[in-house]
Design a protein around this motif. Structure first.
Motif, PDB file in Angstrom:
ATOM      1  N   ASN A 141       0.824  -1.209   0.000  1.00 21.71           N
ATOM      2  CA  ASN A 141       0.000   0.000   0.000  1.00 21.71           C
ATOM      3  C   ASN A 141       0.857   1.259   0.000  1.00 21.71           C
ATOM      4  OD1 ASN A 141      -2.455  -1.340  -0.084  1.00 21.71           O
ATOM      5  ND2 ASN A 141      -2.649  -1.419   2.132  1.00 21.71           N
ATOM      6  N   ALA A 142       1.950   1.254   0.783  1.00 20.68           N
ATOM      7  CA  ALA A 142       2.841   2.417   0.827  1.00 20.68           C
ATOM      8  C   ALA A 142       3.504   2.644  -0.529  1.00 20.68           C
ATOM      9  CB  ALA A 142       3.894   2.231   1.910  1.00 20.68           C
ATOM     10  N   CYS A 143       3.946   1.567  -1.164  1.00 25.30           N
ATOM     11  CA  CYS A 143       4.578   1.664  -2.484  1.00 25.30           C
ATOM     12  C   CYS A 143       3.574   2.177  -3.516  1.00 25.30           C
ATOM     13  CB  CYS A 143       5.128   0.305  -2.896  1.00 25.30           C
ATOM     14  SG  CYS A 143       5.893   0.256  -4.527  1.00 25.30           S
ATOM     15  N   PHE A 144       2.372   1.620  -3.494  1.00 29.33           N
ATOM     16  CA  PHE A 144       1.351   2.021  -4.459  1.00 29.33           C
ATOM     17  C   PHE A 144       0.957   3.488  -4.260  1.00 29.33           C
ATOM     18  CE2 PHE A 144      -2.937   1.912  -6.392  1.00 29.33           C
ATOM     19  CZ  PHE A 144      -2.568   1.456  -7.649  1.00 29.33           C
ATOM     20  N   LEU A 145       0.836   3.916  -3.007  1.00 35.10           N
ATOM     21  CA  LEU A 145       0.516   5.313  -2.718  1.00 35.10           C
ATOM     22  C   LEU A 145       1.615   6.234  -3.228  1.00 35.10           C
ATOM     23  CD1 LEU A 145      -1.297   7.440  -1.361  1.00 35.10           C
ATOM     24  CD2 LEU A 145      -0.039   7.000   0.755  1.00 35.10           C
ATOM     25  N   GLN A 146       2.860   5.848  -2.996  1.00 38.08           N
ATOM     26  CA  GLN A 146       3.986   6.655  -3.465  1.00 38.08           C
ATOM     27  C   GLN A 146       3.977   6.764  -4.990  1.00 38.08           C
ATOM     28  OE1 GLN A 146       7.848   5.067  -2.529  1.00 38.08           O
ATOM     29  NE2 GLN A 146       8.896   6.908  -3.172  1.00 38.08           N
ATOM     30  N   CYS A 147       3.697   5.656  -5.649  1.00 35.73           N
ATOM     31  CA  CYS A 147       3.631   5.675  -7.115  1.00 35.73           C
ATOM     32  C   CYS A 147       2.510   6.596  -7.601  1.00 35.73           C
ATOM     33  CB  CYS A 147       3.411   4.267  -7.650  1.00 35.73           C
ATOM     34  SG  CYS A 147       4.878   3.223  -7.560  1.00 35.73           S
ATOM     35  N   ASN A 148       1.364   6.508  -6.971  1.00 31.91           N
ATOM     36  CA  ASN A 148       0.247   7.371  -7.375  1.00 31.91           C
ATOM     37  C   ASN A 148       0.573   8.842  -7.148  1.00 31.91           C
ATOM     38  OD1 ASN A 148      -1.476   5.408  -8.344  1.00 31.91           O
ATOM     39  ND2 ASN A 148      -2.441   5.071  -6.375  1.00 31.91           N
ATOM     40  N   GLN A 149       1.267   9.149  -6.074  1.00 30.90           N
ATOM     41  CA  GLN A 149       1.646  10.536  -5.810  1.00 30.90           C
ATOM     42  C   GLN A 149       2.647  11.034  -6.850  1.00 30.90           C
ATOM     43  OE1 GLN A 149       2.928  10.313  -1.712  1.00 30.90           O
ATOM     44  NE2 GLN A 149       0.884  10.768  -0.937  1.00 30.90           N
ATOM     45  N   SER A 150       3.613  10.191  -7.213  1.00 36.72           N
ATOM     46  CA  SER A 150       4.587  10.607  -8.222  1.00 36.72           C
ATOM     47  C   SER A 150       3.905  10.807  -9.575  1.00 36.72           C
ATOM     48  CB  SER A 150       5.743   9.612  -8.332  1.00 36.72           C
ATOM     49  OG  SER A 150       5.327   8.390  -8.883  1.00 36.72           O
ATOM     50  N   TYR A 151       2.926   9.973  -9.882  1.00 37.61           N
ATOM     51  CA  TYR A 151       2.163  10.154 -11.118  1.00 37.61           C
ATOM     52  C   TYR A 151       1.431  11.485 -11.101  1.00 37.61           C
ATOM     53  CZ  TYR A 151       2.486   5.977 -13.934  1.00 37.61           C
ATOM     54  OH  TYR A 151       2.924   5.018 -14.784  1.00 37.61           O
ATOM     55  N   GLY A 152       0.806  11.778  -9.977  1.00 41.42           N
ATOM     56  CA  GLY A 152       0.043  13.014  -9.868  1.00 41.42           C
ATOM     57  C   GLY A 152       0.886  14.255 -10.075  1.00 41.42           C
ATOM     58  N   LYS A 153       2.134  14.186  -9.638  1.00 36.07           N
ATOM     59  CA  LYS A 153       3.023  15.346  -9.728  1.00 36.07           C
ATOM     60  C   LYS A 153       3.825  15.396 -11.023  1.00 36.07           C
ATOM     61  CE  LYS A 153       3.736  15.563  -4.742  1.00 36.07           C
ATOM     62  NZ  LYS A 153       4.695  15.321  -3.669  1.00 36.07           N
ATOM     63  N   GLU A 154       4.286  14.241 -11.492  1.00 36.13           N
ATOM     64  CA  GLU A 154       5.278  14.231 -12.564  1.00 36.13           C
ATOM     65  C   GLU A 154       4.748  13.836 -13.937  1.00 36.13           C
ATOM     66  OE1 GLU A 154       8.886  12.214 -11.304  1.00 36.13           O
ATOM     67  OE2 GLU A 154       8.323  12.589  -9.224  1.00 36.13           O
ATOM     68  N   CYS A 155       3.802  12.931 -13.981  1.00 39.53           N
ATOM     69  CA  CYS A 155       3.256  12.490 -15.262  1.00 39.53           C
ATOM     70  C   CYS A 155       2.263  13.548 -15.753  1.00 39.53           C
ATOM     71  CB  CYS A 155       2.566  11.137 -15.097  1.00 39.53           C
ATOM     72  SG  CYS A 155       1.933  10.440 -16.628  1.00 39.53           S
ATOM     73  N   VAL A 156       2.478  14.034 -16.968  1.00 42.47           N
ATOM     74  CA  VAL A 156       1.666  15.132 -17.484  1.00 42.47           C
ATOM     75  C   VAL A 156       0.870  14.702 -18.703  1.00 42.47           C
ATOM     76  CG1 VAL A 156       3.177  16.928 -16.585  1.00 42.47           C
ATOM     77  CG2 VAL A 156       3.634  15.969 -18.830  1.00 42.47           C
ATOM     78  N   ARG A 157      -0.134  15.462 -19.015  1.00 38.01           N
ATOM     79  CA  ARG A 157      -0.973  15.212 -20.179  1.00 38.01           C
ATOM     80  C   ARG A 157      -0.132  15.321 -21.434  1.00 38.01           C
ATOM     81  NH1 ARG A 157      -5.532  13.520 -18.394  1.00 38.01           N
ATOM     82  NH2 ARG A 157      -6.591  14.685 -16.785  1.00 38.01           N
ATOM     83  N   PRO A 158      -0.479  14.694 -22.460  1.00 38.30           N
ATOM     84  CA  PRO A 158      -1.710  13.989 -22.759  1.00 38.30           C
ATOM     85  C   PRO A 158      -1.697  12.505 -22.374  1.00 38.30           C
ATOM     86  CG  PRO A 158      -0.481  14.323 -24.774  1.00 38.30           C
ATOM     87  CD  PRO A 158       0.290  14.979 -23.670  1.00 38.30           C
ATOM     88  N   SER A 159      -0.570  11.953 -21.944  1.00 38.18           N
ATOM     89  CA  SER A 159      -0.480  10.522 -21.649  1.00 38.18           C
ATOM     90  C   SER A 159      -0.901  10.155 -20.232  1.00 38.18           C
ATOM     91  CB  SER A 159       0.951  10.035 -21.878  1.00 38.18           C
ATOM     92  OG  SER A 159       1.299  10.189 -23.221  1.00 38.18           O
ATOM     93  N   LYS A 160      -1.146  11.121 -19.401  1.00 36.98           N
ATOM     94  CA  LYS A 160      -1.396  10.872 -17.983  1.00 36.98           C
ATOM     95  C   LYS A 160      -2.544   9.890 -17.744  1.00 36.98           C
ATOM     96  CE  LYS A 160      -1.851  13.204 -13.593  1.00 36.98           C
ATOM     97  NZ  LYS A 160      -1.629  14.460 -12.901  1.00 36.98           N
ATOM     98  N   THR A 161      -3.658  10.081 -18.382  1.00 36.49           N
ATOM     99  CA  THR A 161      -4.833   9.235 -18.169  1.00 36.49           C
ATOM    100  C   THR A 161      -4.548   7.779 -18.541  1.00 36.49           C
ATOM    101  OG1 THR A 161      -6.267  11.114 -18.619  1.00 36.49           O
ATOM    102  CG2 THR A 161      -7.278   8.944 -18.702  1.00 36.49           C
ATOM    103  N   ILE A 162      -3.888   7.567 -19.638  1.00 35.42           N
ATOM    104  CA  ILE A 162      -3.574   6.216 -20.100  1.00 35.42           C
ATOM    105  C   ILE A 162      -2.696   5.489 -19.085  1.00 35.42           C
ATOM    106  CG2 ILE A 162      -2.339   4.887 -21.872  1.00 35.42           C
ATOM    107  CD1 ILE A 162      -3.150   7.224 -23.819  1.00 35.42           C
ATOM    108  N   TYR A 163      -1.662   6.167 -18.603  1.00 33.98           N
ATOM    109  CA  TYR A 163      -0.745   5.520 -17.679  1.00 33.98           C
ATOM    110  C   TYR A 163      -1.335   5.376 -16.278  1.00 33.98           C
ATOM    111  CZ  TYR A 163       2.864   5.078 -21.109  1.00 33.98           C
ATOM    112  OH  TYR A 163       3.575   4.679 -22.222  1.00 33.98           O
ATOM    113  N   GLU A 164      -2.221   6.263 -15.893  1.00 34.66           N
ATOM    114  CA  GLU A 164      -2.929   6.089 -14.621  1.00 34.66           C
ATOM    115  C   GLU A 164      -3.764   4.810 -14.664  1.00 34.66           C
ATOM    116  OE1 GLU A 164      -5.019   9.811 -14.271  1.00 34.66           O
ATOM    117  OE2 GLU A 164      -3.556  10.587 -12.842  1.00 34.66           O
ATOM    118  N   GLN A 165      -4.425   4.562 -15.766  1.00 34.91           N
ATOM    119  CA  GLN A 165      -5.227   3.345 -15.922  1.00 34.91           C
ATOM    120  C   GLN A 165      -4.337   2.102 -15.905  1.00 34.91           C
ATOM    121  OE1 GLN A 165      -7.306   4.158 -19.579  1.00 34.91           O
ATOM    122  NE2 GLN A 165      -8.813   5.481 -18.590  1.00 34.91           N
ATOM    123  N   ARG A 166      -3.194   2.179 -16.555  1.00 38.01           N
ATOM    124  CA  ARG A 166      -2.259   1.048 -16.540  1.00 38.01           C
ATOM    125  C   ARG A 166      -1.748   0.784 -15.132  1.00 38.01           C
ATOM    126  NH1 ARG A 166       2.316   1.593 -20.965  1.00 38.01           N
ATOM    127  NH2 ARG A 166       2.843  -0.437 -20.091  1.00 38.01           N
TER     128      ARG A 166
END
Length: 76
Positions: free
Chosen positions: A37-62
């Motif tokens: 859970n800690a690892c997954f939360l950290q990954c989601n936080q890094s996605y929220g901050k660093e992964c940008v559009r237009p690919s963000k939605t696709i990689y969030e789903q993955r």
């Protein structure tokens, strides 16, 4: 088009890093739900901050899919 490529490249790198971290947790003798859970939360936080559009939605789903798939290896 360059924006799409850069976005995809950045999000893919974050996705791969998170997937590798979750894989490493799976090889522990006693997989821990808390560590997962800690690892997954950290990954989601890094996605929220660093992964940008237009690919963000696709990689969030993955990321959600890989999280669900790897979750079955962990016990609370």
């Amino acid at each position: 088009m360059a924006n799409q490529y850069q976005s995809s490249k950045l999000c893919e790198a974050l996705y791969t890093k998170c997937e590798d971290q979750m894989d490493q947790l799976q090889v522990l003798r006693l997989p821990s739900m808390a560590k997962f859970n800690a690892c997954f939360l950290q990954c989601n936080q890094s996605y929220g901050k660093e992964c940008v559009r237009p690919s963000k939605t696709i990689y969030e789903q993955r990321m959600v899919k890989v999280g669900i798939n790897k979750l079955s290896s962990f016990r609370s």
